[in-house]
Design an enzyme around this catalytic site. Sequence first.
Site, PDB file in Angstrom:
ATOM      1  N   HIS A 270       0.810  -1.144  -0.087  1.00 18.88           N
ATOM      2  CA  HIS A 270       0.129   0.061   0.003  1.00 18.88           C
ATOM      3  C   HIS A 270       0.905   1.162   0.148  1.00 18.88           C
ATOM      4  O   HIS A 270       0.379   2.333  -0.269  1.00 18.88           O
ATOM      5  CB  HIS A 270      -0.846  -0.121   1.266  1.00 18.88           C
ATOM      6  CG  HIS A 270      -2.363   0.407   1.031  1.00 18.88           C
ATOM      7  ND1 HIS A 270      -3.159   1.109   1.914  1.00 18.88           N
ATOM      8  CD2 HIS A 270      -3.135  -0.025   0.031  1.00 18.88           C
ATOM      9  CE1 HIS A 270      -4.233   1.365   1.141  1.00 18.88           C
ATOM     10  NE2 HIS A 270      -4.250   0.696   0.232  1.00 18.88           N
ATOM     11  N   CYS A 271       2.226   1.197   0.135  1.00 23.92           N
ATOM     12  CA  CYS A 271       3.050   2.195   0.542  1.00 23.92           C
ATOM     13  C   CYS A 271       4.017   2.727  -0.547  1.00 23.92           C
ATOM     14  O   CYS A 271       3.935   3.615  -1.193  1.00 23.92           O
ATOM     15  CB  CYS A 271       3.719   2.045   1.704  1.00 23.92           C
ATOM     16  SG  CYS A 271       2.629   2.031   3.109  1.00 23.92           S
ATOM     17  N   ILE A 272       5.054   1.700  -0.634  1.00 22.84           N
ATOM     18  CA  ILE A 272       6.147   2.098  -1.801  1.00 22.84           C
ATOM     19  C   ILE A 272       5.705   2.498  -3.329  1.00 22.84           C
ATOM     20  O   ILE A 272       6.222   3.355  -3.750  1.00 22.84           O
ATOM     21  CB  ILE A 272       7.234   1.024  -1.605  1.00 22.84           C
ATOM     22  CG1 ILE A 272       7.633   0.661  -0.022  1.00 22.84           C
ATOM     23  CG2 ILE A 272       8.414   1.577  -2.231  1.00 22.84           C
ATOM     24  CD1 ILE A 272       7.985   1.442   0.677  1.00 22.84           C
TER      25      ILE A 272
END
Length: 456
Positions: A270-272
Amino acid sequence: MFALGDKITGRTARIAIIGLGYVGLPLATAFAKAGFSTVGLDVDRHKVESITAGRSYIPDVPDDDVAPHVETGRLVATSDYDVLGEVDAIFICVPTPYDAQRAPDLSYIRSASKGIQPRLRPGQLIVLQSTTYPGTTEEVVQPILEESGLKAGKDFYLAFSPERIDPGNRQWSAYNTPKVVGGLTPECTKLATDLLRQMGAPVHPVSSPRAAELTKLLENTFRAVNIALVNELALLTERMGIDIWEVVEAAKTKPFGFMPFYPGAGVGGHCIPVDPYYLSWKAREYDYYTEFIELAGEVNQAMPHHVVDLVVQALSLHGKSLRGACVLVLGVSFKPNIDDARNSPAERVIELLLDRGAIVTYHDPYVPHFRVGGDVFHRELVILESVPLTEAALADADCAVIVTAHHDLDYEQVVEHAGLVVDTRNVTGGMPDGRAKIVRLGAPLPPFTPESEGQS
Ligand SMILES: NC(=O)c1ccc[n+]([C@@H]2O[C@H](COP(=O)([O-])OP(=O)(O)OC[C@H]3O[C@@H](n4cnc5c(N)ncnc54)[C@H](O)[C@@H]3O)[C@@H](O)[C@H]2O)c1
């Protein structure tokens, strides 16, 4: 206005967490464990039912962190926004994905803020935790909340505190990972800091919500850029006949000024793959183009294509083509030993393999079903089911591709029984030399020999 500070130090403040996912549930249980009366609010009925029954659905949160607090009534879950009128502090932990054009999708943050607005009371503290671009707290959340007629920083408190949770990480959790907090006013920062400190981890205050928002994006962009650097070098070392894994291990011995990053099939979660684009999107408002972010995205997004090229090369070593070949993908979650498969590079690898005529199966003990396509990019949806990792499944595959290296898989068995192995995570790196059937990302290709053809 001083009542909240007293309630925080006395641990009598009532807390609400909006969004009980990978971020919200650990936060809710941490507050309950610290003695705060905590309510989790989620639109997903199944999650609410599960918590109410004392069951966790997040692998990092054991049932033992949920059930005892549900029994005492210290932790409750609901879908009813009216509970917000009764609490003292509200954390927003809803998703922040991007849309088909990789522009921020703040619809969940807007919806949560609109749910708070009619219930907002003077003296409440609102903390946004969802990862987002600098300015969101003040430009998006604050105006929605102020439609109530109450003023942020005067009638209620508003802050941003990024979540740094790392699913699957046994060493660093919500209890010991330092938190960063930036409030709209010094008083907002102080109250949010005092509250988060109650969970035990150190808190680092910064001067504004924007500084806190950018802190999170710096952390994730740093990872995206460094992973891209090592991915690019992996492509080069393959051509140079050098082993990137050996080089990173050697560079790691430098006790200062170096931090190891490893190549792979791309970046996921969900982030990088998402957060850096929030920043590059916002930067354009300032006539600024974040070239490192774009370049890192370009390199990382090309990796699934490269992995498929390695499969083609591996098969050709054995005189086979990808069209009609049986390919077994091992590991589809975005990192080892977790069940989260969102934005996993395995999806792109599988799509590309299918596009090129391969017959694809996968094994992942953490992900029983895996959706490929049917996403914002409008590819046809295919739902695959994990197959058992048996000798027969390995022997039936023309090539096994290790995309995510779960720690508890028997890779000796994989190498022993699979016809060919493409290893993007170097789990076969320490295995005896002479294994002509292993192709490792970032390492020299095994030489073509008539014997290798004979193994097919
Ligand atoms: N997962 C991670 O490792 C991680 C780490 C750091 C930061 N973050 C960030 O934290 C935020 C949340 O991520 P996550 O992984 O917990 O997402 P998630 O999808 O696991 O959980 C979000 C939850 O919010 C609920 N929800 C959505 N809209 C809602 C609404 N209007 N009202 C109430 N509930 C609602 C969903 O049903 C879901 O249960 C994102 O911004 C993400 O980028 C995630």
